[in-house]
Design a protein around this motif. Structure first.
Motif, PDB file in Angstrom:
ATOM      1  N   ARG A 268       9.117  13.958   0.213  1.00  0.00           N
ATOM      2  CA  ARG A 268       8.527  12.905  -0.608  1.00  0.00           C
ATOM      3  C   ARG A 268       9.572  11.856  -0.943  1.00  0.00           C
ATOM      4  O   ARG A 268      10.715  12.183  -1.261  1.00  0.00           O
ATOM      5  N   VAL A 269       9.150  10.607  -0.844  1.00  0.00           N
ATOM      6  CA  VAL A 269      10.011   9.489  -1.240  1.00  0.00           C
ATOM      7  C   VAL A 269       9.204   8.625  -2.208  1.00  0.00           C
ATOM      8  O   VAL A 269       8.011   8.407  -1.983  1.00  0.00           O
ATOM      9  N   TRP A 270       9.838   8.156  -3.250  1.00  0.00           N
ATOM     10  CA  TRP A 270       9.099   7.333  -4.206  1.00  0.00           C
ATOM     11  C   TRP A 270      10.013   6.385  -4.974  1.00  0.00           C
ATOM     12  O   TRP A 270      11.203   6.588  -5.060  1.00  0.00           O
ATOM     13  N   ALA A 271       9.388   5.346  -5.501  1.00  0.00           N
ATOM     14  CA  ALA A 271      10.051   4.461  -6.457  1.00  0.00           C
ATOM     15  C   ALA A 271       9.514   4.871  -7.820  1.00  0.00           C
ATOM     16  O   ALA A 271       8.340   5.216  -7.932  1.00  0.00           O
TER      17      ALA A 271
ATOM     18  N   LYS B   4       6.194   6.365 -20.308  1.00  0.00           N
ATOM     19  CA  LYS B   4       5.687   7.262 -19.249  1.00  0.00           C
ATOM     20  C   LYS B   4       6.325   6.890 -17.925  1.00  0.00           C
ATOM     21  O   LYS B   4       6.436   5.723 -17.579  1.00  0.00           O
ATOM     22  N   LYS B   5       6.685   7.936 -17.167  1.00  0.00           N
ATOM     23  CA  LYS B   5       7.288   7.716 -15.853  1.00  0.00           C
ATOM     24  C   LYS B   5       6.172   7.475 -14.846  1.00  0.00           C
ATOM     25  O   LYS B   5       5.245   8.283 -14.730  1.00  0.00           O
ATOM     26  N   ILE B   6       6.267   6.362 -14.129  1.00  0.00           N
ATOM     27  CA  ILE B   6       5.271   6.056 -13.100  1.00  0.00           C
ATOM     28  C   ILE B   6       5.957   6.205 -11.754  1.00  0.00           C
ATOM     29  O   ILE B   6       7.027   5.623 -11.521  1.00  0.00           O
ATOM     30  N   LYS B   7       5.346   6.987 -10.880  1.00  0.00           N
ATOM     31  CA  LYS B   7       5.916   7.201  -9.539  1.00  0.00           C
ATOM     32  C   LYS B   7       5.047   6.502  -8.501  1.00  0.00           C
ATOM     33  O   LYS B   7       3.836   6.709  -8.471  1.00  0.00           O
ATOM     34  N   VAL B   8       5.690   5.719  -7.672  1.00  0.00           N
ATOM     35  CA  VAL B   8       4.989   5.025  -6.590  1.00  0.00           C
ATOM     36  C   VAL B   8       5.432   5.687  -5.298  1.00  0.00           C
ATOM     37  O   VAL B   8       6.527   5.440  -4.800  1.00  0.00           O
ATOM     38  N   THR B   9       4.581   6.529  -4.756  1.00  0.00           N
ATOM     39  CA  THR B   9       4.961   7.342  -3.592  1.00  0.00           C
ATOM     40  C   THR B   9       4.860   6.525  -2.316  1.00  0.00           C
ATOM     41  O   THR B   9       3.815   5.955  -2.014  1.00  0.00           O
ATOM     42  N   THR B  10       5.946   6.479  -1.564  1.00  0.00           N
ATOM     43  CA  THR B  10       5.918   5.737  -0.297  1.00  0.00           C
ATOM     44  C   THR B  10       5.895   6.671   0.901  1.00  0.00           C
ATOM     45  O   THR B  10       5.665   6.235   2.024  1.00  0.00           O
ATOM     46  N   LEU B  11       6.161   7.961   0.663  1.00  0.00           N
ATOM     47  CA  LEU B  11       6.049   8.950   1.737  1.00  0.00           C
ATOM     48  C   LEU B  11       5.679  10.279   1.114  1.00  0.00           C
ATOM     49  O   LEU B  11       6.292  10.691   0.137  1.00  0.00           O
TER      50      LEU B  11
ATOM     51  N   THR C   1       0.858  -1.184   0.000  1.00  0.00           N
ATOM     52  CA  THR C   1       0.000   0.000   0.000  1.00  0.00           C
ATOM     53  C   THR C   1       0.892   1.232   0.000  1.00  0.00           C
ATOM     54  O   THR C   1       1.730   1.394   0.884  1.00  0.00           O
ATOM     55  N   THR C   2       0.754   2.048  -0.998  1.00  0.00           N
ATOM     56  CA  THR C   2       1.551   3.270  -1.067  1.00  0.00           C
ATOM     57  C   THR C   2       0.615   4.465  -0.979  1.00  0.00           C
ATOM     58  O   THR C   2      -0.600   4.312  -0.840  1.00  0.00           O
ATOM     59  N   HIS C   3       1.191   5.613  -1.085  1.00  0.00           N
ATOM     60  CA  HIS C   3       0.427   6.851  -0.947  1.00  0.00           C
ATOM     61  C   HIS C   3      -0.634   6.996  -2.031  1.00  0.00           C
ATOM     62  O   HIS C   3      -1.702   7.562  -1.802  1.00  0.00           O
TER      63      HIS C   3
ATOM     64  N   ASP D 220      15.096  10.416   9.776  1.00  0.00           N
ATOM     65  CA  ASP D 220      13.816  10.166  10.456  1.00  0.00           C
ATOM     66  C   ASP D 220      13.353   8.742  10.122  1.00  0.00           C
ATOM     67  O   ASP D 220      13.413   8.323   8.967  1.00  0.00           O
ATOM     68  N   PRO D 221      12.875   7.997  11.121  1.00  0.00           N
ATOM     69  CA  PRO D 221      12.441   6.609  10.849  1.00  0.00           C
ATOM     70  C   PRO D 221      11.399   6.515   9.733  1.00  0.00           C
ATOM     71  O   PRO D 221      11.402   5.553   8.961  1.00  0.00           O
ATOM     72  N   ARG D 222      10.509   7.528   9.648  1.00  0.00           N
ATOM     73  CA  ARG D 222       9.486   7.464   8.601  1.00  0.00           C
ATOM     74  C   ARG D 222      10.118   7.577   7.212  1.00  0.00           C
ATOM     75  O   ARG D 222       9.665   6.926   6.266  1.00  0.00           O
ATOM     76  N   VAL D 223      11.162   8.396   7.102  1.00  0.00           N
ATOM     77  CA  VAL D 223      11.853   8.538   5.815  1.00  0.00           C
ATOM     78  C   VAL D 223      12.584   7.237   5.483  1.00  0.00           C
ATOM     79  O   VAL D 223      12.516   6.735   4.351  1.00  0.00           O
ATOM     80  N   LEU D 224      13.282   6.693   6.463  1.00  0.00           N
ATOM     81  CA  LEU D 224      14.042   5.462   6.226  1.00  0.00           C
ATOM     82  C   LEU D 224      13.110   4.311   5.858  1.00  0.00           C
ATOM     83  O   LEU D 224      13.412   3.518   4.958  1.00  0.00           O
ATOM     84  N   GLU D 225      11.965   4.227   6.543  1.00  0.00           N
ATOM     85  CA  GLU D 225      11.005   3.166   6.208  1.00  0.00           C
ATOM     86  C   GLU D 225      10.457   3.349   4.797  1.00  0.00           C
ATOM     87  O   GLU D 225      10.263   2.378   4.065  1.00  0.00           O
TER      88      GLU D 225
END
Lengths: 179, 124
Positions: free
Chosen positions: A127-130, A137-144, A77-79, A155-160
């Motif tokens: 923002r963090v994403w894969a 097309k560029k697809i971004k999967v946002t994890t934060l 589950t991502t953003h 920050d633990p949230r960034v590292l996670e």
């Protein structure tokens, strides 16, 4: 790849805006009545908080129905959506948050440019994403996604979030090695 | 600014990973004894679980080093701990997520020594 169903997005965000406006007008109309103004303010906060929660619940429910016949090793589950990875078959599938009516499959062999982006700006990130490229097309999967300001890179949230993005990238590469 | 705060307060905010826990019997600070053992857990990313000795005995798989941890999978260090005041022995299991060389603390379990000691005898 259709990330957004415009009517669905308009219904949710438009509805939210209209409700907030209605509550605002109500609050201003009853400005002399402290209780009514207070309730109006409370209502505005409640709508702002409840909308994303309800959207996520809707996404969870619809994704579970759509993906029940898609065998997968990992569910993410991502953003902006829910991803299912089946590296053994070199494929993935996604139900986007703003288009929860379709389970869209991804042939991992067609994917290029796979990488994790930590969104670093100075000493932090918001923002963090894969990301990967599919059909040009560029697809971004946002994890934060931080709505205001930044979090420090340690920050633990960034590292996670970086860990989640790294794992998504590894899943994609593992699926590509199968072919 | 963040680095200055970390420099000034870092010692006070020492991570749980290296801080011995308080004894559950007399609340004195315990001392960790022996070398910690590393285990892989059946948990991914920030997944939380009701941590119990049974969970660790059932799900832990011993590993020899950090390089064996797959991306996104939680691992744990397990130590024996002893209270210098009352002599009680405890087991401490500290979960963490390894992210590009950084260890992000996750859950922690402190339980009586006898409940988790079989883990220490497990070989790879």
């Amino acid at each position: 790849m259709k990330k957004t169903d415009v009517r669905y997005a308009a219904a949710w965000y438009g509805g939210e805006v209209l409700l907030i406006l209605a509550l605002l007008v109500f609050g201003v109309w009853n400005a002399k009545n402290g209780l009514m103004s207070g309730l109006s303010a409370l209502g505005i906060v409640a709508v702002g908080v409840a909308t994303p929660i309800l959207m996520n619940k809707q996404l969870d429910k619809k994704a579970a129905e759509l993906a029940k016949n898609f065998p997968h090793k990992l569910r993410f589950t991502t953003h902006n959506g829910i991803f299912y990875f089946d590296p053994a078959q070199s494929r993935a599938a996604v139900v986007w948050k703003l288009n929860p009516f379709e389970l869209q499959t991804i042939d991992l062999a067609q994917v290029t440019g796979v990488r994790t982006c930590d969104g670093r700006q100075f000493r932090g990130t918001s923002r963090v994403w894969a990301e990967f490229v599919l059909d040009g097309k560029k697809i971004k999967v946002t994890t934060l996604q931080v709505s205001r300001g930044q979090l420090g890179m340690k920050d633990p949230r960034v590292l996670e979030a970086i860990s989640k993005a790294d794992q998504i990238c590894e899943m994609i590469r593992a699926g590509q090695r199968v072919r | 600014m963040l680095e200055l705060l970390d420099y000034l307060l870092g010692g006070l905010l020492q991570k749980e990973l290296v801080k011995p826990p308080h004894c559950k019997a007399c609340h004195a600070r315990t001392t960790l004894t022996g070398k910690p053992r590393l285990f892989l857990l059946p948990l991914w990313q920030d997944q939380a679980e009701d941590l119990s000795a049974e969970f660790y005995l059932r799900g832990c798989r011993p590993i020899s080093g950090l390089e064996q941890i797959p991306t996104g999978q939680q691992a744990c260090r397990v130590w024996a701990a002893e209270c210098p005041r009352c002599g009680e022995r405890w087991m401490v299991a500290q979960n963490f997520l390894l992210v590009r060389g950084e260890e992000v603390p996750e859950g922690r379990l402190i339980c009586p020594y006898r409940e988790l000691s079989p883990l220490l005898a497990r070989m790879e």
